[in-house]
Design a protein around this motif. Sequence first.
Motif, PDB file in Angstrom:
ATOM      1  N   ARG A  11       0.806  -1.219   0.000  1.00 59.38           N
ATOM      2  CA  ARG A  11       0.000   0.000   0.000  1.00 59.38           C
ATOM      3  C   ARG A  11       0.834   1.262   0.000  1.00 59.38           C
ATOM      4  O   ARG A  11       0.305   2.345  -0.185  1.00 59.38           O
ATOM      5  CB  ARG A  11      -0.944   0.001   1.189  1.00 59.38           C
ATOM      6  N   ASN A  12       2.141   1.161   0.229  1.00 60.65           N
ATOM      7  CA  ASN A  12       2.984   2.354   0.214  1.00 60.65           C
ATOM      8  C   ASN A  12       3.698   2.542  -1.113  1.00 60.65           C
ATOM      9  O   ASN A  12       4.491   3.467  -1.258  1.00 60.65           O
ATOM     10  CB  ASN A  12       4.034   2.260   1.323  1.00 60.65           C
ATOM     11  N   PRO A  77      -8.349  -5.401  -0.023  1.00 63.18           N
ATOM     12  CA  PRO A  77      -8.738  -4.287   0.849  1.00 63.18           C
ATOM     13  C   PRO A  77      -7.574  -3.793   1.703  1.00 63.18           C
ATOM     14  O   PRO A  77      -7.608  -2.669   2.200  1.00 63.18           O
ATOM     15  CB  PRO A  77      -9.842  -4.886   1.727  1.00 63.18           C
ATOM     16  N   SER A  78      -6.520  -4.602   1.845  1.00 60.70           N
ATOM     17  CA  SER A  78      -5.391  -4.127   2.644  1.00 60.70           C
ATOM     18  C   SER A  78      -4.378  -3.388   1.793  1.00 60.70           C
ATOM     19  O   SER A  78      -3.285  -3.079   2.242  1.00 60.70           O
ATOM     20  CB  SER A  78      -4.717  -5.306   3.336  1.00 60.70           C
ATOM     21  N   TYR A 101      -2.828 -14.453  -4.289  1.00 62.43           N
ATOM     22  CA  TYR A 101      -2.865 -13.768  -2.996  1.00 62.43           C
ATOM     23  C   TYR A 101      -3.076 -14.748  -1.864  1.00 62.43           C
ATOM     24  O   TYR A 101      -2.285 -14.840  -0.928  1.00 62.43           O
ATOM     25  CB  TYR A 101      -3.967 -12.706  -3.012  1.00 62.43           C
ATOM     26  N   VAL A 106      -0.201 -15.147   1.058  1.00 60.67           N
ATOM     27  CA  VAL A 106      -0.546 -15.225   2.475  1.00 60.67           C
ATOM     28  C   VAL A 106       0.158 -16.411   3.122  1.00 60.67           C
ATOM     29  O   VAL A 106       0.724 -16.312   4.212  1.00 60.67           O
ATOM     30  CB  VAL A 106      -2.076 -15.316   2.670  1.00 60.67           C
ATOM     31  N   VAL A 110       3.069 -13.826   4.411  1.00 63.28           N
ATOM     32  CA  VAL A 110       2.434 -13.282   5.597  1.00 63.28           C
ATOM     33  C   VAL A 110       2.633 -14.194   6.794  1.00 63.28           C
ATOM     34  O   VAL A 110       2.904 -13.739   7.911  1.00 63.28           O
ATOM     35  CB  VAL A 110       0.933 -13.043   5.340  1.00 63.28           C
ATOM     36  N   LEU A 117       7.027  -7.613   6.288  1.00 63.65           N
ATOM     37  CA  LEU A 117       6.081  -7.022   5.348  1.00 63.65           C
ATOM     38  C   LEU A 117       6.571  -5.610   5.062  1.00 63.65           C
ATOM     39  O   LEU A 117       7.127  -4.951   5.910  1.00 63.65           O
ATOM     40  CB  LEU A 117       4.682  -6.979   5.961  1.00 63.65           C
TER      41      LEU A 117
ATOM     42  N   ARG B  54      -0.704  -9.189  10.344  1.00 65.92           N
ATOM     43  CA  ARG B  54      -0.626 -10.337   9.443  1.00 65.92           C
ATOM     44  C   ARG B  54      -1.937 -11.095   9.358  1.00 65.92           C
ATOM     45  O   ARG B  54      -2.323 -11.597   8.308  1.00 65.92           O
ATOM     46  CB  ARG B  54       0.494 -11.274   9.904  1.00 65.92           C
ATOM     47  N   VAL B  56      -4.868 -10.027   9.368  1.00 67.41           N
ATOM     48  CA  VAL B  56      -5.865  -9.420   8.493  1.00 67.41           C
ATOM     49  C   VAL B  56      -5.707  -9.920   7.057  1.00 67.41           C
ATOM     50  O   VAL B  56      -6.698 -10.120   6.354  1.00 67.41           O
ATOM     51  CB  VAL B  56      -5.817  -7.872   8.577  1.00 67.41           C
ATOM     52  N   GLU B  57      -4.463 -10.144   6.618  1.00 61.46           N
ATOM     53  CA  GLU B  57      -4.256 -10.669   5.259  1.00 61.46           C
ATOM     54  C   GLU B  57      -4.840 -12.064   5.141  1.00 61.46           C
ATOM     55  O   GLU B  57      -5.513 -12.395   4.159  1.00 61.46           O
ATOM     56  CB  GLU B  57      -2.754 -10.730   4.928  1.00 61.46           C
ATOM     57  N   LEU B  60      -8.618 -11.725   5.033  1.00 65.62           N
ATOM     58  CA  LEU B  60      -9.123 -11.252   3.741  1.00 65.62           C
ATOM     59  C   LEU B  60      -9.029 -12.345   2.690  1.00 65.62           C
ATOM     60  O   LEU B  60      -9.904 -12.481   1.841  1.00 65.62           O
ATOM     61  CB  LEU B  60      -8.330 -10.026   3.279  1.00 65.62           C
ATOM     62  N   GLU B 140      -5.738  -1.166  11.198  1.00 67.17           N
ATOM     63  CA  GLU B 140      -4.812  -0.193  10.626  1.00 67.17           C
ATOM     64  C   GLU B 140      -4.430  -0.576   9.201  1.00 67.17           C
ATOM     65  O   GLU B 140      -4.202   0.284   8.356  1.00 67.17           O
ATOM     66  CB  GLU B 140      -3.559  -0.096  11.490  1.00 67.17           C
ATOM     67  N   MET B 141      -4.380  -1.876   8.922  1.00 72.80           N
ATOM     68  CA  MET B 141      -4.009  -2.320   7.578  1.00 72.80           C
ATOM     69  C   MET B 141      -5.124  -2.109   6.567  1.00 72.80           C
ATOM     70  O   MET B 141      -4.890  -2.191   5.364  1.00 72.80           O
ATOM     71  CB  MET B 141      -3.644  -3.811   7.592  1.00 72.80           C
ATOM     72  N   VAL B 142      -6.337  -1.853   7.049  1.00 73.06           N
ATOM     73  CA  VAL B 142      -7.399  -1.504   6.109  1.00 73.06           C
ATOM     74  C   VAL B 142      -7.783  -0.052   6.294  1.00 73.06           C
ATOM     75  O   VAL B 142      -8.940   0.337   6.172  1.00 73.06           O
ATOM     76  CB  VAL B 142      -8.621  -2.454   6.218  1.00 73.06           C
ATOM     77  N   GLN B 143      -6.792   0.743   6.626  1.00 66.72           N
ATOM     78  CA  GLN B 143      -6.901   2.196   6.645  1.00 66.72           C
ATOM     79  C   GLN B 143      -7.808   2.781   7.714  1.00 66.72           C
ATOM     80  O   GLN B 143      -8.395   3.828   7.507  1.00 66.72           O
ATOM     81  CB  GLN B 143      -7.383   2.735   5.279  1.00 66.72           C
ATOM     82  N   ASP B 173      -3.770   6.294   2.042  1.00 70.56           N
ATOM     83  CA  ASP B 173      -2.591   5.679   1.449  1.00 70.56           C
ATOM     84  C   ASP B 173      -1.597   6.743   1.076  1.00 70.56           C
ATOM     85  O   ASP B 173      -1.978   7.820   0.650  1.00 70.56           O
ATOM     86  CB  ASP B 173      -2.995   4.940   0.157  1.00 70.56           C
TER      87      ASP B 173
END
Lengths: 145, 180
Positions: A11-12, A77-78, A101, A106, A110, A117, B54, B56-57, B60, B140-143, B173
């Motif tokens: 995301r960065n 979404p992340s 993904y 993952v 992950v 990460l 981690r 959260v990934e 998802l 936080e990882m989904v903003q 972002d």
Amino acid sequence: MTIFNIHIFDRNGTCLYYHEWNRRKQAGMSREEEFKLMYGMIFSIKSFIARMSPTDYKDGFTNFKTNKYKLHFYETPSGLKFILTTDLSVNNTRDVLQQIYSQIFVEFVVKNPLCNLGEPISSELFKIKLDNFVRGLPYFQIRQS
Amino acid sequence: MSRQSTRSTDSRKVSQELFTLTYGAMVAQLIKDYESDDEVNKQLDKMGYNIGVRMVEDFLARSNVGRCHDFRETADVIAKQGFKMYLGISPAITNWSAAGDEFSLIVESNPLTDFVEIPEKHGNLYYSNILCGVLRGALEMVQMEVKAWFTQDSLRGDNTTEIRLKFIKRLEDALPAGEE
């Protein structure tokens, strides 16, 4: 039917992974610049599409096509972005990117506490698994040129 | 006694008791190392944060939910899918604030705290504080920047266990150089 290359961005904007299987023409700039260009373009296209959309959209930007190649895009979404370039005969790769993904990224990045990460992926296991997966796709075929 | 595995890809079942005992051993060691309850709470929150980032990934990838449109949807997904997937429990969502940016999760049975009793001298310890860190890291990882804390803890003598979650702000972002 071929797959040319893959980019994975976080995301960065950091390029976490790049691999090419079949690329005959280089971009004429350093890899670093190419990654920045790719990320910036994807970001712009996403926001352009969102603004100019005449209807409500569900997925937003999914792919674009030129007369020589097709670029497929999938974002979680992340904020993880998976970009795959293939030739024109490949239709819908949303499932494939989703599988990359969930089953490869993952599982091997992950869930690996030694993989940081936000940094480019250095895990050999990930590289091997991804390579095997892509080579196993029905539309992968290195063209003899 | 093994927990029903919800993962179709993982055929190894981890016993729930092993999970509870592992967590307990970890908290006990933290108490020995840090001695202050506040410090232990902070460490649990930090560990939870790293787990959440981690987790959260994985969440998802397995649950296929898209982006949530508002905080209420987020609350639903956390309670009905997140907690269910990882702890096998479904906390109730209550006590929404007037502005809709704060809510409570009422946790009935917490697998982390089976068999646990906290002695008097550790009255300030939030035993399950790792959950607050997990929620903070994952969101936080989904903003979403949120604050999570325990308002009631049955291990400390309250009737129920209640985690309060407050939405602080949306994280944008980082834009690539040259974009406005």
